[in-house]
Design an enzyme around this catalytic site. Structure first.
Site, PDB file in Angstrom:
ATOM      1  N   ASP A   1      69.166  60.899 107.291  1.00  0.00           N
ATOM      2  CA  ASP A   1      69.161  59.484 106.920  1.00  0.00           C
ATOM      3  C   ASP A   1      68.448  58.665 108.008  1.00  0.00           C
ATOM      4  O   ASP A   1      67.609  59.189 108.756  1.00  0.00           O
ATOM      5  CB  ASP A   1      70.621  59.037 106.676  1.00  0.00           C
ATOM      6  CG  ASP A   1      70.746  57.882 105.696  1.00  0.00           C
ATOM      7  OD1 ASP A   1      70.484  56.732 106.090  1.00  0.00           O
ATOM      8  OD2 ASP A   1      71.113  58.121 104.526  1.00  0.00           O
ATOM      9  N   ASP A   2      68.772  57.404 108.104  1.00  0.00           N
ATOM     10  CA  ASP A   2      68.121  56.438 108.996  1.00  0.00           C
ATOM     11  C   ASP A   2      68.147  56.889 110.469  1.00  0.00           C
ATOM     12  O   ASP A   2      68.971  57.716 110.842  1.00  0.00           O
ATOM     13  CB  ASP A   2      68.867  55.100 108.848  1.00  0.00           C
ATOM     14  CG  ASP A   2      68.017  53.901 109.217  1.00  0.00           C
ATOM     15  OD1 ASP A   2      66.901  54.079 109.750  1.00  0.00           O
ATOM     16  OD2 ASP A   2      68.476  52.771 108.963  1.00  0.00           O
TER      17      ASP A   2
ATOM     18  N   ASP B   1      77.570  50.245 100.375  1.00  0.00           N
ATOM     19  CA  ASP B   1      77.941  51.469 101.087  1.00  0.00           C
ATOM     20  C   ASP B   1      79.412  51.829 100.918  1.00  0.00           C
ATOM     21  O   ASP B   1      80.290  50.976 101.007  1.00  0.00           O
ATOM     22  CB  ASP B   1      77.668  51.306 102.579  1.00  0.00           C
ATOM     23  CG  ASP B   1      76.184  51.281 102.872  1.00  0.00           C
ATOM     24  OD1 ASP B   1      75.387  51.086 101.933  1.00  0.00           O
ATOM     25  OD2 ASP B   1      75.823  51.444 104.047  1.00  0.00           O
TER      26      ASP B   1
ATOM     27  N   LYS C   1      65.193  59.602 100.334  1.00  0.00           N
ATOM     28  CA  LYS C   1      66.119  58.484 100.078  1.00  0.00           C
ATOM     29  C   LYS C   1      65.388  57.206 100.456  1.00  0.00           C
ATOM     30  O   LYS C   1      64.841  57.104 101.554  1.00  0.00           O
ATOM     31  CB  LYS C   1      67.393  58.668 100.911  1.00  0.00           C
ATOM     32  CG  LYS C   1      68.356  57.478 100.783  1.00  0.00           C
ATOM     33  CD  LYS C   1      69.690  57.777 101.445  1.00  0.00           C
ATOM     34  CE  LYS C   1      70.553  56.532 101.530  1.00  0.00           C
ATOM     35  NZ  LYS C   1      71.831  56.801 102.219  1.00  0.00           N
TER      36      LYS C   1
ATOM     37  N   ASP D   1      65.667  53.213 100.749  1.00  0.00           N
ATOM     38  CA  ASP D   1      66.648  52.133 100.914  1.00  0.00           C
ATOM     39  C   ASP D   1      66.036  50.762 100.613  1.00  0.00           C
ATOM     40  O   ASP D   1      64.873  50.667 100.185  1.00  0.00           O
ATOM     41  CB  ASP D   1      67.183  52.227 102.358  1.00  0.00           C
ATOM     42  CG  ASP D   1      68.642  51.849 102.464  1.00  0.00           C
ATOM     43  OD1 ASP D   1      69.153  51.151 101.587  1.00  0.00           O
ATOM     44  OD2 ASP D   1      69.266  52.247 103.472  1.00  0.00           O
TER      45      ASP D   1
ATOM     46  N   TRP E   1      71.302  49.657  96.100  1.00  0.00           N
ATOM     47  CA  TRP E   1      72.698  49.174  96.089  1.00  0.00           C
ATOM     48  C   TRP E   1      73.099  48.450  94.801  1.00  0.00           C
ATOM     49  O   TRP E   1      73.985  47.594  94.810  1.00  0.00           O
ATOM     50  CB  TRP E   1      72.987  48.254  97.265  1.00  0.00           C
ATOM     51  CG  TRP E   1      72.312  48.601  98.541  1.00  0.00           C
ATOM     52  CD1 TRP E   1      72.366  49.798  99.174  1.00  0.00           C
ATOM     53  CD2 TRP E   1      71.492  47.739  99.357  1.00  0.00           C
ATOM     54  NE1 TRP E   1      71.627  49.746 100.331  1.00  0.00           N
ATOM     55  CE2 TRP E   1      71.081  48.495 100.467  1.00  0.00           C
ATOM     56  CE3 TRP E   1      71.077  46.409  99.255  1.00  0.00           C
ATOM     57  CZ2 TRP E   1      70.278  47.986 101.468  1.00  0.00           C
ATOM     58  CZ3 TRP E   1      70.274  45.884 100.255  1.00  0.00           C
ATOM     59  CH2 TRP E   1      69.872  46.653 101.341  1.00  0.00           C
ATOM     60  N   GLY E   2      72.402  48.728  93.702  1.00  0.00           N
ATOM     61  CA  GLY E   2      72.771  48.082  92.439  1.00  0.00           C
ATOM     62  C   GLY E   2      72.037  46.782  92.154  1.00  0.00           C
ATOM     63  O   GLY E   2      72.274  46.148  91.123  1.00  0.00           O
ATOM     64  N   VAL E   3      71.130  46.373  93.058  1.00  0.00           N
ATOM     65  CA  VAL E   3      70.407  45.115  92.856  1.00  0.00           C
ATOM     66  C   VAL E   3      69.549  45.197  91.582  1.00  0.00           C
ATOM     67  O   VAL E   3      68.838  46.178  91.366  1.00  0.00           O
ATOM     68  CB  VAL E   3      69.519  44.811  94.091  1.00  0.00           C
ATOM     69  CG1 VAL E   3      68.620  43.603  93.830  1.00  0.00           C
ATOM     70  CG2 VAL E   3      70.381  44.593  95.318  1.00  0.00           C
TER      71      VAL E   3
ATOM     72  N   ARG F   1      71.139  54.566  93.892  1.00  0.00           N
ATOM     73  CA  ARG F   1      72.416  54.085  94.408  1.00  0.00           C
ATOM     74  C   ARG F   1      72.758  52.820  93.649  1.00  0.00           C
ATOM     75  O   ARG F   1      71.947  51.901  93.536  1.00  0.00           O
ATOM     76  CB  ARG F   1      72.305  53.793  95.899  1.00  0.00           C
ATOM     77  CG  ARG F   1      72.822  54.916  96.781  1.00  0.00           C
ATOM     78  CD  ARG F   1      74.320  54.923  96.937  1.00  0.00           C
ATOM     79  NE  ARG F   1      74.735  53.724  97.622  1.00  0.00           N
ATOM     80  CZ  ARG F   1      74.531  53.512  98.915  1.00  0.00           C
ATOM     81  NH1 ARG F   1      73.977  54.407  99.679  1.00  0.00           N
ATOM     82  NH2 ARG F   1      74.932  52.383  99.455  1.00  0.00           N
TER      83      ARG F   1
HETATM   84  C1  GAL Z   1      72.233  51.472 103.996  1.00  0.00           C
HETATM   85  C2  GAL Z   1      72.450  52.577 102.992  1.00  0.00           C
HETATM   86  C3  GAL Z   1      73.251  53.664 103.669  1.00  0.00           C
HETATM   87  C4  GAL Z   1      72.481  54.169 104.873  1.00  0.00           C
HETATM   88  C5  GAL Z   1      72.138  53.019 105.811  1.00  0.00           C
HETATM   89  C6  GAL Z   1      71.213  53.449 106.938  1.00  0.00           C
HETATM   90  O1  GAL Z   1      71.502  50.452 103.413  1.00  0.00           O
HETATM   91  O2  GAL Z   1      73.130  52.072 101.876  1.00  0.00           O
HETATM   92  O3  GAL Z   1      73.535  54.704 102.765  1.00  0.00           O
HETATM   93  O4  GAL Z   1      71.316  54.816 104.443  1.00  0.00           O
HETATM   94  O5  GAL Z   1      71.513  51.958 105.115  1.00  0.00           O
HETATM   95  O6  GAL Z   1      70.919  52.393 107.807  1.00  0.00           O
END
Ligand code: GAL
Length: 378
Positions: A52-53, A187, A128, A130, A165-167, A183
C-alpha cells in the site's frame, strides 16, 4: 490479457496497510510472501500480495518516473516483484488518482500513462488506486477511466482496485469504467462498530456486486487484536472476527487480509483459511444474500443461494446480549407442505442438524452462526 478477464471471482490476498501503514520494507514483503505460501494462504486462494502507500521517494526522477524508496526497497521493485512471482503469488502496488497519495507521496494525477508503464515494467499485477488530493475541478469518473485505459495500454493484465471510498456511488459506474473492484466506504478500523457500519452500508448495494467488478468493503482486520495501523480502538474478539469474515464471505466481496501473517494466532488463521466460508465467498454466481428476519437491535438472519443448488443460512447477533436469532423457512420460499426439510452443516464445527419450518438459534453477543443448507426429503 487473459481471454476470460480478470477477477471472475472476488480477489483475495494481503495488503500492508492495516497493520504496517508506513512501516514497510522488502523484508516484510519477502517474509509475508513466504508465509502466504508456506502456511497455505495461497493454496486457499489468497494470491495477491499488495504494498500500500508509502513505498516511494517524495520526488519523481528526472524522467518523471516514480522511484521506490531505496532504504525500504534496496533491491528495487522489480526484484520485489520477482521474489513474489517466484513464490507463485501475484504482486500489487498502490497509487492515487490525486496529485499526492494520502500519505503525501507523488501520485498519478495526469501521470496515469507513465505510471502504468512503470508498474507494468516492474511486473505489477494489481494496482490499488486511491482518491486523496484529487483536484476539486477534475472529474472523478474520467480519471478512473483513464487509469484503466493506461493499464490496458501496457498489455499486461493488471487488476484495477479503485479506492474512491464510495464517492459518486462507484457501484453504479466503476464497472463500466474498467475497474475490477471499487472501495465503497471510508477506511475500516479494527472495531466491531466499523465492521458493522461497513456491512450495513453496503448490503443495499450488493445487487451491483458480481463477476469482474466487486464491491471492496476494505481489507480485513481479522487477527490484528489491537496491534497495528488501523487498530486504534482496542481491537476485536474472536466472535467479532467471525462476524466480520462471515459477513464479507456471505456478501461475496474481496478478501484482502490485513494482519501480520508472521504473528497470527491459530484461531484467526483457522478463520481466514476456513474452506467452507471461502467457497461461499468465491461462489461463481456471487448472489447477494437476502434477509429472512431482522430486529432493531441489529440481529438478523440471511439466506444466500449458491451455484451448486445449496444455500447459506446465516445468523448474526450484533446486539450486546446473547439472544435468539430467528428464521422462518417459509420466508425463503420453503412451504411446509412441499415435504422438505433443511439439513444444516455448521461451517465452523461441521455439526449437522436437520430442521423443518424454522430455526431460531441462540447466538452469543457479537457472534454468528453460519450454515450450508441442503434440501432433503422429509
Ligand atoms: C486511504 C485508503 C486506505 C489506505 C490509505 C493509505 O485513503 O482508504 O485503504 O490505502 O489511504 O494512505
Amino acid at each position: 490479457m487473459k481471454a476470460e478477464g480478470l477477477a471472475a471471482r472476488p480477489p483475495m490476498g494481503w495488503n500492508s496497510w492495516n497493520t504496517f501503514g508506513p512501516h514497510i520494507n522488502e523484508r516484510l514483503i519477502f517474509e509475508t510472501a513466504d508465509r502466504m505460501v508456506d502456511e497455505g494462504y495461497l493454496e486457499a486462494g489468497y494470491e495477491y500480495l499488495v504494498i500500500d502507500d508509502c513505498w516511494s521517494l517524495k520526488e519523481r526522477d528526472a524522467n518523471g518516473r516514480l522511484v521506490a524508496d531505496p532504504e525500504k526497497f534496496p533491491h528495487g521493485m522489480k526484484a520485489v516483484a520477482a521474489y513474489v512471482h517466484a513464490k507463485g503469488l501475484k504482486f500489487g502496488m498502490y497509487s492515487c488518482a490525486g496529485t499526492l497519495t494520502c500519505a503525501g507521496y507523488p501520485a498519478s494525477f495526469d501521470h496515469e500513462f507513465i505510471d502504468a508503464e512503470t508498474f507494468a515494467e516492474w511486473g505489477v499485477d494489481f494496482l490499488k488506486y486511491d482518491f486523496c488530493y484529487f483536484p476539486r475541478t477534475a472529474d472523478c469518473k474520467t480519471h478512473y477511466r483513464r487509469i484503466a485505459m493506461a493499464l490496458k495500454a501496457c498489455r499486461r493484465p493488471i487488476l484495477l482496485s479503485a479506492c474512491n471510498w464510495g464517492v459518486e456511488e462507484p457501484w453504479t459506474w466503476m464497472q463500466g469504467a474498467g475497474a475490477q473492484m471499487y472501495r465503497s466506504t471510508g477506511d475500516i478500523n479494527e472495531s466491531f462498530r466499523s465492521i458493522m457500519d461497513i456491512a450495513d452500508s453496503q448490503e443495499p448495494n450488493l445487487a451491483y456486486n458480481g463477476p469482474y467488478c466487486w464491491n471492496d468493503m476494505d481489507m480485513l482486520v481479522v487477527g490484528m487484536y489491537g496491534k497495528g495501523n488501523v487498530a486504534f480502538t482496542g481491537g476485536c474478539t474472536d466472535a467479532e472476527y467471525r462476524t466480520h469474515f462471515g459477513l464479507w464471505c456471505l456478501f461475496s466481496v474481496p478478501l484482502m487480509m490485513g494482519a501480520d501473517l508472521r504473528d497470527l494466532r491459530a484461531e484467526s488463521k483457522a478463520l481466514l483459511l476456513n474452506k467452507e466460508l471461502i467457497a461461499i465467498d468465491q461462489d461463481p454466481e456471487a448472489r447477494a444474500p437476502y434477509r429472512l428476519w431482522d430486529e432493531k437491535d441489529g440481529r438478523r438472519s440471511y439466506c444466500k443461494h449458491l451455484s451448486d443448488g445449496t444455500y447459506v443460512l446465516a445468523y448474526f447477533n450484533p446486539s450486546e446480549q446473547d439472544a435468539q436469532v430467528n428464521s422462518n423457512f417459509e420466508d425463503a420460499g420453503l412451504q411446509f407442505s412441499a415435504g422438505y426439510a433443511l439439513e444444516l452443516t455448521d461451517v465452523f464445527t461441521g455439526e449437522v442438524i436437520r430442521r423443518t419450518e424454522y430455526y431460531n438459534p441462540i447466538v452469543p453477543s457479537h457472534d454468528c452462526r453460519i450454515y450450508k443448507a441442503r434440501l432433503v426429503r422429509r
